[in-house]
Design an enzyme around this catalytic site. Sequence first.
Site, PDB file in Angstrom:
ATOM      1  N   SER A 118       0.623  -1.055   0.035  1.00  0.00           N
ATOM      2  CA  SER A 118       0.046   0.065   0.114  1.00  0.00           C
ATOM      3  C   SER A 118       0.963   1.275  -0.111  1.00  0.00           C
ATOM      4  O   SER A 118       2.126   1.113   0.620  1.00  0.00           O
ATOM      5  CB  SER A 118      -0.852  -0.003   1.268  1.00  0.00           C
ATOM      6  N   TYR A 129      -0.549  -1.210  10.285  1.00  0.00           N
ATOM      7  CA  TYR A 129      -0.773  -1.821   8.764  1.00  0.00           C
ATOM      8  C   TYR A 129       0.203  -1.504   7.863  1.00  0.00           C
ATOM      9  O   TYR A 129       0.657  -2.166   7.018  1.00  0.00           O
ATOM     10  CB  TYR A 129      -2.057  -0.877   8.419  1.00  0.00           C
TER      11      TYR A 129
HETATM   12  N1  LIG Z   1      -8.604   0.378  -1.201  1.00  0.00           N
HETATM   13  C1  LIG Z   1      -7.621   1.084  -1.034  1.00  0.00           C
HETATM   14  O1  LIG Z   1      -7.652   2.217  -0.992  1.00  0.00           O
HETATM   15  C2  LIG Z   1      -6.266   0.203  -0.905  1.00  0.00           C
HETATM   16  C3  LIG Z   1      -5.113   0.779  -0.944  1.00  0.00           C
HETATM   17  C4  LIG Z   1      -4.080   0.207  -0.678  1.00  0.00           C
HETATM   18  C5  LIG Z   1      -3.848  -1.044  -0.540  1.00  0.00           C
HETATM   19  N2  LIG Z   1      -5.020  -1.879  -0.639  1.00  0.00           N
HETATM   20  C6  LIG Z   1      -4.827  -3.459  -0.346  1.00  0.00           C
HETATM   21  O2  LIG Z   1      -5.596  -3.901  -1.402  1.00  0.00           O
HETATM   22  C7  LIG Z   1      -6.027  -5.244  -1.050  1.00  0.00           C
HETATM   23  C8  LIG Z   1      -7.605  -5.119  -1.316  1.00  0.00           C
HETATM   24  O3  LIG Z   1      -8.407  -4.281  -0.553  1.00  0.00           O
HETATM   25  P1  LIG Z   1      -9.713  -3.872  -1.288  1.00  0.00           P
HETATM   26  O4  LIG Z   1      -9.364  -2.181  -0.969  1.00  0.00           O
HETATM   27  O5  LIG Z   1     -10.344  -4.555  -2.225  1.00  0.00           O
HETATM   28  O6  LIG Z   1     -10.640  -3.871   0.127  1.00  0.00           O
HETATM   29  P2  LIG Z   1     -11.751  -5.137   0.616  1.00  0.00           P
HETATM   30  O7  LIG Z   1     -12.912  -4.916  -0.288  1.00  0.00           O
HETATM   31  O8  LIG Z   1     -11.807  -5.060   2.022  1.00  0.00           O
HETATM   32  O9  LIG Z   1     -10.959  -6.610  -0.076  1.00  0.00           O
HETATM   33  C9  LIG Z   1     -10.264  -7.292   0.830  1.00  0.00           C
HETATM   34  C10 LIG Z   1     -10.505  -8.790   0.641  1.00  0.00           C
HETATM   35  O10 LIG Z   1      -9.749  -9.658   1.506  1.00  0.00           O
HETATM   36  C11 LIG Z   1     -10.180 -10.500   2.251  1.00  0.00           C
HETATM   37  N3  LIG Z   1      -9.707 -11.025   3.297  1.00  0.00           N
HETATM   38  C12 LIG Z   1      -9.177 -10.319   4.341  1.00  0.00           C
HETATM   39  N4  LIG Z   1      -8.499 -10.876   5.082  1.00  0.00           N
HETATM   40  C13 LIG Z   1      -8.728 -12.245   4.848  1.00  0.00           C
HETATM   41  C14 LIG Z   1      -8.413 -13.634   5.149  1.00  0.00           C
HETATM   42  N5  LIG Z   1      -7.791 -13.574   6.613  1.00  0.00           N
HETATM   43  N6  LIG Z   1      -8.227 -14.522   4.597  1.00  0.00           N
HETATM   44  C15 LIG Z   1      -9.304 -14.380   3.513  1.00  0.00           C
HETATM   45  N7  LIG Z   1      -9.367 -13.286   2.956  1.00  0.00           N
HETATM   46  C16 LIG Z   1      -9.513 -12.448   3.595  1.00  0.00           C
HETATM   47  C17 LIG Z   1     -11.692  -9.845   2.496  1.00  0.00           C
HETATM   48  O11 LIG Z   1     -12.940 -10.642   2.471  1.00  0.00           O
HETATM   49  P3  LIG Z   1     -13.396 -11.470   3.958  1.00  0.00           P
HETATM   50  O12 LIG Z   1     -13.500 -10.063   4.841  1.00  0.00           O
HETATM   51  O13 LIG Z   1     -14.646 -12.304   3.416  1.00  0.00           O
HETATM   52  O14 LIG Z   1     -12.260 -12.414   4.212  1.00  0.00           O
HETATM   53  C18 LIG Z   1     -12.022  -8.930   1.122  1.00  0.00           C
HETATM   54  O15 LIG Z   1     -12.857  -9.680   0.252  1.00  0.00           O
HETATM   55  C19 LIG Z   1      -5.717  -5.245   0.564  1.00  0.00           C
HETATM   56  O16 LIG Z   1      -4.521  -6.237   0.631  1.00  0.00           O
HETATM   57  C20 LIG Z   1      -5.407  -3.810   0.820  1.00  0.00           C
HETATM   58  O17 LIG Z   1      -4.684  -3.809   2.169  1.00  0.00           O
HETATM   59  C21 LIG Z   1      -6.185  -1.109  -0.800  1.00  0.00           C
END
Ligand SMILES: NC(=O)c1ccc[n+]([C@@H]2O[C@H](COP(=O)([O-])OP(=O)(O)OC[C@H]3O[C@@H](n4cnc5c(N)ncnc54)[C@H](OP(=O)(O)O)[C@@H]3O)[C@@H](O)[C@H]2O)c1
Length: 240
Positions: A134, A145
């Site tokens: 991130s 984080y």
């Molecule tokens: N959105 C942003 O602005 C942003 C910025 C920088 C980095 N990121 C990174 O991008 C990635 C995706 O995030 P997103 O924005 O798409 O958010 P999101 O919609 O919350 O997606 C995260 C996914 O990970 C799954 N997950 C979390 N912990 C898990 C575990 N222990 N085992 C299996 N599945 C798990 C969640 O499903 P369940 O809860 O059902 O397990 C969810 O589907 C993450 O690594 C996040 O840190 C996001």
Amino acid sequence: MRQIVVTGGGTGIGRAIASAFAREGNGVVITGRRTDPLAAAAAAIDGDVTAIAFDAADPAQIEQALPQLPANVDVLVNTAGGNTDIGTPEPATLAELAAAWRANVDSNVLSAVLMTTALRPRLTQGGAVISFSSIAAHRAGAGSYAAAKAAIEAWNLSLAGELGTDQITANVIAPGFIDGTEFFRGRMTDERRETLIGQTATGRGGTPDDVAATVVFLASPGARHITGQVVHVNGGALSR
Ligand SMILES: NC(=O)c1ccc[n+]([C@@H]2O[C@H](COP(=O)([O-])OP(=O)(O)OC[C@H]3O[C@@H](n4cnc5c(N)ncnc54)[C@H](OP(=O)(O)O)[C@@H]3O)[C@@H](O)[C@H]2O)c1
């Protein structure tokens, strides 16, 4: 047909990645802990998409899921993760602080490390592993984080060396603000969104499709000599 495994594939960025690979005619397995978003994603995405629910940070649950996961994996996308501090009260004791740090390490580091290790014998020559950091790892403000995401970047350097002998690439994507996912757990305010968009050179938030297109590229024939890298997808926000 390539076999793609996308952890965290039921929502947000992971779901867009699953869609993009399915659109290209690949077989896609999406994983996550909750069955409902996984089933909804699998039903909504056109193509060969299978949903398997388990916790990617739990060794026993991964071992139990292994028989259902593909025998050969061409691309592993470790999308699962998120800032587990969001929506949880400030730790008041050292024990609570330790639990909060462990939650972010489990969610963001162990999910990728355990899944990659479990699937290592199934990764095909010329394949790709793509994990998630991130912009937070490169800025002050996000505590455990940010530290967990920085750990992914450091681990990936070793991983690239280990996988390189099989012509498997290992790269990390570090997104900036990506709108329209569950990441902020409903806590994003208009003011904060405007601030984050104001930090970009492009004048907009990123989309899950922006990130998915980068993942598809890193897994493509044109990216076979790109490994051990962190690719920033942030509209220029890091340098402003
Ligand atoms: N959105 C942003 O602005 C942003 C910025 C920088 C980095 N990121 C990174 O991008 C990635 C995706 O995030 P997103 O924005 O798409 O958010 P999101 O919609 O919350 O997606 C995260 C996914 O990970 C799954 N997950 C979390 N912990 C898990 C575990 N222990 N085992 C299996 N599945 C798990 C969640 O499903 P369940 O809860 O059902 O397990 C969810 O589907 C993450 O690594 C996040 O840190 C996001």
